[in-house]
Design an enzyme around this catalytic site. Structure first.
Site, PDB file in Angstrom:
ATOM      1  N   SER A  28      12.530  93.015  -1.728  1.00 21.26           N
ATOM      2  CA  SER A  28      11.103  93.233  -1.477  1.00 21.26           C
ATOM      3  C   SER A  28      10.792  93.107   0.007  1.00 21.26           C
ATOM      4  O   SER A  28      11.535  92.449   0.744  1.00 21.26           O
ATOM      5  CB  SER A  28      10.265  92.198  -2.244  1.00 21.26           C
ATOM      6  OG  SER A  28      10.433  92.369  -3.642  1.00 21.26           O
ATOM      7  N   LYS A  96      13.653  83.120   2.847  1.00 22.72           N
ATOM      8  CA  LYS A  96      12.988  84.286   2.269  1.00 22.72           C
ATOM      9  C   LYS A  96      11.727  83.842   1.561  1.00 22.72           C
ATOM     10  O   LYS A  96      11.505  82.645   1.374  1.00 22.72           O
ATOM     11  CB  LYS A  96      13.920  84.999   1.281  1.00 22.72           C
ATOM     12  CG  LYS A  96      15.024  85.784   1.980  1.00 22.72           C
ATOM     13  CD  LYS A  96      15.981  86.449   0.996  1.00 22.72           C
ATOM     14  CE  LYS A  96      15.251  87.348   0.014  1.00 22.72           C
ATOM     15  NZ  LYS A  96      14.339  88.315   0.683  1.00 22.72           N
ATOM     16  N   GLY A  98       8.493  85.272   2.352  1.00 21.90           N
ATOM     17  CA  GLY A  98       7.254  85.604   3.065  1.00 21.90           C
ATOM     18  C   GLY A  98       6.354  86.515   2.235  1.00 21.90           C
ATOM     19  O   GLY A  98       5.135  86.402   2.270  1.00 21.90           O
ATOM     20  N   GLU A 105      13.927  87.585  -6.291  1.00 23.20           N
ATOM     21  CA  GLU A 105      14.907  88.015  -5.286  1.00 23.20           C
ATOM     22  C   GLU A 105      16.177  87.188  -5.389  1.00 23.20           C
ATOM     23  O   GLU A 105      17.286  87.708  -5.287  1.00 23.20           O
ATOM     24  CB  GLU A 105      14.321  87.887  -3.881  1.00 23.20           C
ATOM     25  CG  GLU A 105      13.262  88.922  -3.564  1.00 23.20           C
ATOM     26  CD  GLU A 105      12.571  88.642  -2.242  1.00 23.20           C
ATOM     27  OE1 GLU A 105      12.457  87.466  -1.856  1.00 23.20           O
ATOM     28  OE2 GLU A 105      12.151  89.613  -1.598  1.00 23.20           O
ATOM     29  N   LYS A 123      14.564  88.388  13.289  1.00 20.27           N
ATOM     30  CA  LYS A 123      14.784  87.429  12.197  1.00 20.27           C
ATOM     31  C   LYS A 123      16.016  86.546  12.456  1.00 20.27           C
ATOM     32  O   LYS A 123      16.210  85.556  11.770  1.00 20.27           O
ATOM     33  CB  LYS A 123      14.979  88.164  10.880  1.00 20.27           C
ATOM     34  CG  LYS A 123      13.933  89.227  10.535  1.00 20.27           C
ATOM     35  CD  LYS A 123      12.566  88.655  10.374  1.00 20.27           C
ATOM     36  CE  LYS A 123      11.540  89.659   9.930  1.00 20.27           C
ATOM     37  NZ  LYS A 123      11.821  90.293   8.628  1.00 20.27           N
TER      38      LYS A 123
HETATM   39  O1  DER Z   1       9.517  87.960   1.035  1.00 21.36           O
HETATM   40  C1  DER Z   1      10.702  88.258   1.249  1.00 21.36           C
HETATM   41  O2  DER Z   1      11.668  87.548   0.882  1.00 21.36           O
HETATM   42  C2  DER Z   1      10.979  89.479   2.081  1.00 21.36           C
HETATM   43  O3  DER Z   1      12.265  89.993   1.830  1.00 21.36           O
HETATM   44  C3  DER Z   1      10.882  89.018   3.520  1.00 21.36           C
HETATM   45  O4  DER Z   1      11.743  87.951   3.650  1.00 21.36           O
HETATM   46  C4  DER Z   1      11.202  90.086   4.533  1.00 21.36           C
HETATM   47  O5  DER Z   1      10.069  90.857   4.641  1.00 21.36           O
HETATM   48  P1  DER Z   1       9.956  92.002   5.770  1.00 21.36           P
HETATM   49  O6  DER Z   1      11.169  92.890   5.558  1.00 21.36           O
HETATM   50  O7  DER Z   1       8.671  92.672   5.428  1.00 21.36           O
HETATM   51  O8  DER Z   1       9.976  91.322   7.106  1.00 21.36           O
END
Ligand code: DER
Length: 225
Positions: A28, A96, A98, A105, A123
């Protein structure tokens, strides 16, 4: 912009690992969006794969790009899971969550033979913990669970939406975002948190990543262990 380009590069590069007949765990987030969009192009050209989505948002993107979906009643083993991350440390431990999909996940990443992380360079960190650690907790007695996390010095903050309503995960649970400061031993912290009554799971993905694809504005770097 540069960060979006970097996400696009990383997301699209990960599709090169996908082969005919594979079952794919679909992560996601905005980096995963680019992976799903590119994967859809290959499906249109005849690539024969199925995917299990880790969130309602990902399920919607998969349908938008005509990626055939399956679920764990049909298969209990995934060949590859591809997902983003909020932070990646030097041992490839992740923060993870966010986007609030951390529990599904992690189930998907754990069910996959190979777990590929796709991130833009921002990151990559030395130590986890600048990004607040998401922890999914049961709504029942969440205040007590939150205080237990506070006693681990987590400074938990219940996640709310712009209307100040508590966010409910796809699993019907709540999420607290925790500030533990720099996390020098994420494996231990993960175990301590998972022991707490009321905690469903944490956004710490310990030694799960097999490959990390780092996107830059003009290229990708593929790191495999
Ligand atoms: O919420 C999650 O685990 C997403 O994978 C996050 O960690 C990464 O989100 P982004 O690709 O929008 O930065």
């Amino acid at each position: 912009n540069d960060q979006e380009n970097a996400k696009k590069y990383a997301g699209e590069a990960s599709v090169n690992f996908i082969e005919n007949g594979m079952k794919i765990g679909l992560g996601s987030g905005s980096t995963v969006y680019w992976m799903i969009r590119k994967l859809g192009e290959y499906v249109q050209k005849g690539l024969d794969i199925t995917g299990i989505p880790s969130s309602h948002q990902t399920e919607a993107w998969a349908k938008q790009f005509s990626i055939p979906l399956t679920d764990f009643t049909q298969t209990q083993k995934l060949d590859i899971a591809i997902d983003g991350a909020d932070e990646v440390d030097r041992q490839w431990n992740l923060i993870k969550g966010g986007g609030g999909a951390l529990v599904r996940e992690k189930v998907i990443a754990a069910a996959a033979d190979r777990f590929i992380v796709i991130v833009d360079e921002s990151k990559m960190v030395t130590n986890l913990g600048t990004f607040p650690l998401p922890v999914e907790i049961l709504p029942f007695g969440w205040e007590v669970t939150s205080s237990r996390i506070a006693s681990l010095s987590g400074k938990p903050v219940i996640r709310t939406n712009p209307d100040h309503d508590i966010v409910v995960s796809d699993n019907g649970n709540f999420i607290v975002d925790c500030d533990f400061g720099a996390i020098y031993d994420p494996k231990t912290l993960n175990h301590q948190l998972k022991q707490l009554t009321g905690v469903v799971d944490t956004g710490l993905f310990i030694q799960m990543a097999d490959d990390v694809i780092v996107g830059y504005p003009d290229r990708t770097e593929i790191q495999s262990d």
